[in-house]
Design an enzyme around this catalytic site. Structure first.
Site, PDB file in Angstrom:
ATOM      1  N   THR A  97       0.857  -1.191   0.000  1.00 15.54           N
ATOM      2  CA  THR A  97       0.000   0.000   0.000  1.00 15.54           C
ATOM      3  C   THR A  97       0.892   1.240   0.000  1.00 15.54           C
ATOM      4  O   THR A  97       1.634   1.466   0.954  1.00 15.54           O
ATOM      5  CB  THR A  97      -0.912  -0.004   1.245  1.00 15.54           C
ATOM      6  OG1 THR A  97      -1.758  -1.150   1.172  1.00 15.54           O
ATOM      7  CG2 THR A  97      -1.751   1.253   1.305  1.00 15.54           C
ATOM      8  N   LYS A 173      -6.774   1.806  -3.915  1.00 13.85           N
ATOM      9  CA  LYS A 173      -6.474   1.303  -2.565  1.00 13.85           C
ATOM     10  C   LYS A 173      -6.582   2.435  -1.545  1.00 13.85           C
ATOM     11  O   LYS A 173      -7.051   2.236  -0.423  1.00 13.85           O
ATOM     12  CB  LYS A 173      -5.074   0.673  -2.539  1.00 13.85           C
ATOM     13  CG  LYS A 173      -4.639   0.113  -1.182  1.00 13.85           C
ATOM     14  CD  LYS A 173      -5.385  -1.151  -0.777  1.00 13.85           C
ATOM     15  CE  LYS A 173      -5.242  -1.514   0.693  1.00 13.85           C
ATOM     16  NZ  LYS A 173      -4.022  -2.201   1.061  1.00 13.85           N
ATOM     17  N   LYS A 241      -0.557   4.676   9.384  1.00 16.32           N
ATOM     18  CA  LYS A 241       0.152   4.762   8.099  1.00 16.32           C
ATOM     19  C   LYS A 241      -0.814   4.973   6.926  1.00 16.32           C
ATOM     20  O   LYS A 241      -0.623   5.876   6.106  1.00 16.32           O
ATOM     21  CB  LYS A 241       0.948   3.459   7.885  1.00 16.32           C
ATOM     22  CG  LYS A 241       1.563   3.300   6.498  1.00 16.32           C
ATOM     23  CD  LYS A 241       2.401   2.025   6.366  1.00 16.32           C
ATOM     24  CE  LYS A 241       1.588   0.758   6.144  1.00 16.32           C
ATOM     25  NZ  LYS A 241       1.009   0.628   4.793  1.00 16.32           N
TER      26      LYS A 241
END
Lengths: 295, 295
Positions: A97, A173, A241
């Protein structure tokens, strides 16, 4: 191009079972990770291992990266020189990611070396990685997609070709994580309020889980919010994150994202009070602490 | 107590079909609303009507209120004196979405007059009202619940007895609306960002609708977000109101609700730019306007 060897770098909680699924499907996999236990596990499953990312990539046609973030991908590809070790005209598949801008940068530098780049972040967690049922959001040119699609189908159940340009997968994503991160945090916001009001949380979960108020995350994380020390399925720091990536993307694109920003504050606070490694459902403890609710 | 007559006040988009469902189930229903067309519709379905709330309540054993808010309930019960017209020891069933404190106040004043009070907000919208499949969050003492339960089962498919004290139903509904309101707004936040990034929203909806990013609202409102002028199923101003109740409740309880607060700002802005009567999916237009996305 016939794929004879897949170099697989990043054998963590998701990467290891993904590499093992490729082995099970009959592919020759050469794995690398700094964690020696993971290498031993891959060997037990019939996979080959290497002493470095460069050695894993040497002579391979496909290099799959299931590392933590874009910085690690850059390290493997350029600092550790795995890219130079690939056969000419190989394919790099980045499944971590990452922010769109970072993916675009890596894709361009990989293309300059004469290789193809597939932007293919995944969703579905450790369970999806183990069972080969990940959702994959793939951006690359169609001929490249056709080449790697059989490999991706081994890893994922829902494989979507979302665009021709690397970075588009990362953007899908990013949208996915925006929704996931907010859905967990708002469930915690709601349940902590209910807790303060003295409601029966188990009954509330039953009601909400079957009403218009439901979300996948409410149903999945809700039961763990009722538990003060649940097993860690996915940590608070993952959303520290991932929502950072969401907000960095909003910053790069000049898009205000007020709800995602509010949710991110709650994960930051959860990590700040020492819950970074706890299950992400435990962001509810931050609400309890903040609003004076007994845990 | 045998229920022979139900007074039903508030024959709006939800109240009318609910009253009609009670008629169909064989109950004697006497309806009242200021809207004469709604009265005519109820009569067509075999229900009785009244010239005032007080007249509807006269001699009834149950008074059901499906009005807009707590202020209207107070008007009906006290200013219009419907409460005084009920048989002694009757039951008032309040099904509007109200703040907990307002329900507690009404319940106390109804009890002081010798009547029972049922706090029974509903979820499921016009579709649920028509099909008798509402979710009902009912708070009252158990004997009273047992008395009204057969009536509530006519209106709802998922009838939950959430507590003994009026106000607890309102609190569950408040939690429900917190989640619903945020889920719609965050879907708009995510889809407007995707729009700005040039992603295919229909494909995105397919991906997100089947991933961990899904919510009931994403699946229900998402398709209408892809439409610039969808049919109005539920208006923006409903969430202006319902998230006001959420935040007022947070204020009363001294609970910070940062995500709900951020979402409320988006509905307020949507209403402010003239979309208050539009379908609530159109909160996405506020994000488009704010972030410079072509609609």
């Amino acid at each position: 191009m016939t794929v004879t060897t897949i170099a697989f770098v990043g054998l963590g909680a998701m990467g290891l079972p993904m590499a093992q699924n490729l082995v099970k499907a009959g592919h020759e996999v050469r794995g690398f990770d700094l964690n020696r236990e993971a290498l031993a596990e891959l060997e037990k499953s019939g996979g080959a291992t290497a002493a470095s990312a460069k050695q894993a990539a040497t002579g391979a046609q496909v290099l799959m990266l299931m590392v933590v973030n874009a910085a690690q991908a850059e390290q493997v590809l350029f600092t550790d020189a795995a890219l130079d070790a690939l056969n000419p005209g190989s394919v790099v598949v980045l499944m971590a990611t990452c922010a769109q801008a970072a993916v675009q940068n890596l894709a361009q530098r990989v293309a300059e070396k004469g290789h193809r780049f597939v932007d293919a972040p995944v969703s579905g967690g450790v369970v999806g990685a183990q069972s080969g049922t990940l959702t994959m959001m793939v951006a690359c040119e169609t001929p490249t997609y056709q080449m790697v699609s059989p490999l991706l189908q081994v890893l994922g159940e829902r494989v979507f070709h979302v665009g021709q340009t690397p970075g588009q997968g990362a953007m899908v994503k990013t949208i996915n994580q925006l929704l996931c991160g907010v859905h967990i945090a708002v469930a915690a916001e709601a349940f902590a309020l209910a807790d303060k009001a003295g409601l029966d949380l188990a009954l509330l979960l039953e009601i909400m889980g079957g009403s218009a108020a439901s979300s996948w995350m409410l149903q999945n994380r809700g039961p763990r919010m009722l538990d003060d020390d649940p097993e860690v399925k996915s940590a608070v720091d993952i959303f520290v994150k991932d929502l950072s990536i969401v907000l960095q993307t909003g910053h790069d694109m000049r898009a205000g994202l007020p709800i995602a920003a509010a949710a991110h504050q709650m994960y930051l606070a959860a990590s700040g009070r020492g819950d970074g490694k706890a299950d992400d459902s435990q962001v509810i403890q931050t609400y309890r602490a903040m609003n004076g609710v007994k845990g």
